[in-house]
Scaffold this active site. Structure first.
Site, short mmCIF file in Angstrom:
data_model
loop_
_atom_site.label_atom_id
_atom_site.label_comp_id
_atom_site.label_asym_id
_atom_site.label_seq_id
_atom_site.Cartn_x
_atom_site.Cartn_y
_atom_site.Cartn_z
N VAL A 34 0.84 -1.22 0.00
CA VAL A 34 0.00 0.00 0.00
C VAL A 34 0.87 1.26 0.00
CG1 VAL A 34 -1.81 1.28 1.21
CG2 VAL A 34 -1.89 -1.22 1.15
N LYS A 91 -6.67 -1.48 9.21
CA LYS A 91 -7.97 -1.80 9.86
C LYS A 91 -7.82 -2.44 11.22
CE LYS A 91 -6.71 -4.64 6.54
NZ LYS A 91 -6.37 -4.55 5.15
N VAL A 143 -11.53 0.22 5.20
CA VAL A 143 -12.71 -0.61 4.88
C VAL A 143 -13.00 -0.52 3.39
CG1 VAL A 143 -15.17 -1.00 5.31
CG2 VAL A 143 -13.73 -0.11 7.14
N GLY A 198 -11.21 -1.11 0.68
CA GLY A 198 -10.20 -0.70 -0.30
C GLY A 198 -10.56 0.61 -0.97
N GLY A 204 -1.04 -10.15 -4.38
CA GLY A 204 -0.90 -9.07 -3.39
C GLY A 204 -2.19 -8.70 -2.68
N GLU A 235 -3.43 -10.67 3.31
CA GLU A 235 -2.61 -10.10 4.38
C GLU A 235 -1.33 -10.92 4.48
OE1 GLU A 235 -3.73 -7.31 6.18
OE2 GLU A 235 -5.16 -7.40 4.55
N ASP A 253 -10.08 -10.25 9.21
CA ASP A 253 -9.98 -8.99 8.46
C ASP A 253 -11.39 -8.40 8.24
OD1 ASP A 253 -8.35 -7.14 6.58
OD2 ASP A 253 -9.96 -7.89 5.30
N LYS A 255 -13.22 -4.87 9.82
CA LYS A 255 -13.90 -3.87 9.00
C LYS A 255 -15.34 -3.65 9.48
CE LYS A 255 -10.88 -4.87 5.10
NZ LYS A 255 -10.65 -5.78 3.98
N GLY A 286 -5.73 -4.47 -2.90
CA GLY A 286 -4.76 -4.22 -3.98
C GLY A 286 -4.06 -2.90 -3.78
N1 HSE Z 1 -6.52 -8.62 2.72
C1 HSE Z 1 -7.51 -7.62 2.53
C2 HSE Z 1 -8.59 -8.17 1.61
C3 HSE Z 1 -6.89 -6.38 1.96
O1 HSE Z 1 -8.35 -9.21 0.98
O2 HSE Z 1 -9.67 -7.60 1.52
C4 HSE Z 1 -7.75 -5.18 1.98
O3 HSE Z 1 -8.15 -4.83 3.26
#
Ligand code: HSE
Length: 401
Positions: A12, A100, A127, A129, A182, A185, A196, A200, A298
């Protein structure tokens, strides 16, 4: 000239630098000021970077530089990010983060610190992306009584489930591909076990309902035990399996956030959300339903949201009060998951028939050893657990109606 710093040069952070210089003129127009990146903090060396003179390993260079008024935090994890951000806010520097885990665990403290020091702690990138959802919730939709938010908040799991559904790809192969691209996490457990998505929905719940919801208070189940036969059985019954994060205000006045794989009817717009895309449905008394959709993970999609916040930081020199919530002394305002109501999918050995109405059934295997069905009635989680025990169910998932 407004100068900002970027903490972390991973996926990022490097995306923030790349997108900033690609669109610098346009960004400056929106910010109403010339802008530049003064520092990039990372412990690693980047000798081939065109911006190598901006790299520092010393956080104090950023903290003590009065020219730096805004910071993008893209390091991830709680520490040292929390300590760094708190110090920056105490020095009056606004911070925008994609982290997050940090917002879900410590957002209340950092929001209070920002308020006390007349600056901002922004987290649009944490939250969904690229999807604008935080700012719309407290600004564009502020006139509503929002009663429910539900959606796909993890790109990696949606990508994996899409590969399982479309290509019959085994789970492990799809996960390896998501990591290569990519999306996942550093530790993919956070994605596949739902942590994850949990973080969020904690952030959304806190913002919408005004009290900090901590990840430990949220019932969370991931996708690691979903079998290809569940994906195909759900399909034959007219559904897609998606990892859904949802929060709603129940009749008893409590809120109920949960993360679970759910069956989404194929006619529901959420069923068509594939690959790394996320979608968030917001239910309010004025809007009825509004859906937000876009790339949920991404490099550049997340960088886009971070930079949007950096631009806001440059434009606002006062705290945005609407984007805040209170700390919670306990979690008595959160309902028990036993009260979660839905119709339910069960996969069970063929010899066992439940005492509830089961509608259409589907023979999962050619040898007729198992069948799958969706209950006709809406049942609580507590009720379906009894039925699952009665029929020795192998898989149990709610339907998102
Ligand atoms: N690993 C997270 C996902 C990245 O796949 O949504 C974005 O928060």
């Amino acid at each position: 000239m407004k100068k900002f710093a970027v903490l972390g040069h991973g996926v990022v952070g490097s995306g923030v630098v790349e997108l900033f210089y690609k669109n610098k003129a346009n960004i400056e127009k929106h910010a109403g000021s010339e802008m530049d990146i003064k520092y990039i903090l990372d412990l690693r060396d980047f000798p081939d970077s065109p911006y190598k003179e901006k790299f520092t390993k010393n956080f104090d260079d950023i903290l003590n530089d009065d020219e730096v008024t805004a910071v993008a935090e893209c390091m991830g994890g709680v520490e040292p990010a929390f300590t760094f951000i708190k110090k920056l806010l105490e020095n009056g520097k606004s911070v925008s983060t994609s982290n997050k885990e940090l917002v879900a665990k410590k957002g209340d403290i950092l929001l209070k610190t920002a308020m006390e020091h007349n600056c901002n702690f922004f987290f649009e990138a944490s939250v969904g992306g690229a999807i604008p959802i935080i700012r719309p919730l407290h600004r564009c939709l502020a006139a509503n009584d929002i009663t429910k938010v539900a959606g796909i908040l993890n790109g990696t799991t949606n990508f994996i489930l899409t590969k399982m559904y479309n290509d019959n790809m085994p789970f492990d192969e799809a996960l390896a591909l998501a990591q290569k691209l990519g999306y996942a996490e550093k530790d993919p457990t956070a994605d596949i076990e739902g942590h994850d998505a949990c973080r969020k929905i904690c952030i959304i719940s806190s913002l919408v309902f005004g009290k900090h919801v901590y990840p430990d208070s949220v019932f969370t189940k991931g996708i690691s035990d979903i079998q290809l036969c569940d994906v195909s059985s759900a399909d034959m019954l007219g559904y897609s399996i998606k990892l859904i994060a949802t929060v709603s205000r129940n009749e008893n006045g409590k809120i109920l956030p949960v993360v679970m794989p759910m069956l989404v009817p194929s006619e529901n717009i959420i069923a068509g959300v594939i690959d790394v895309f996320n979608a968030v449905l917001v239910y309010g008394d004025g809007i009825d339903q509004t859906m937000f959709y876009g790339r949920g993970a991404g490099k550049l999609p997340t960088a886009s949201a971070v930079l949007g916040d950096v631009i806001e930081s440059v434009k606002h020199n006062v705290t945005v009060f609407s984007q805040s919530w209170d700390s919670a002394e306990d979690d008595s305002f959160i309902d028990t998951v036993e009260n979660f109501k839905a119709r339910w999918y069960l996969r069970t050995p063929s010899a066992n028939t439940p005492s509830t109405g089961i509608g259409n059934t589907y023979d999962v295997h050619e040898d007729g050893s198992e069948y799958a069905f969706v209950t006709e009635e809406v049942l609580t989680f507590a009720q379906v657990k009894n039925i699952a025990e009665e029929v020795k169910a192998i898989a149990v998932m709610p339907v998102l109606d």
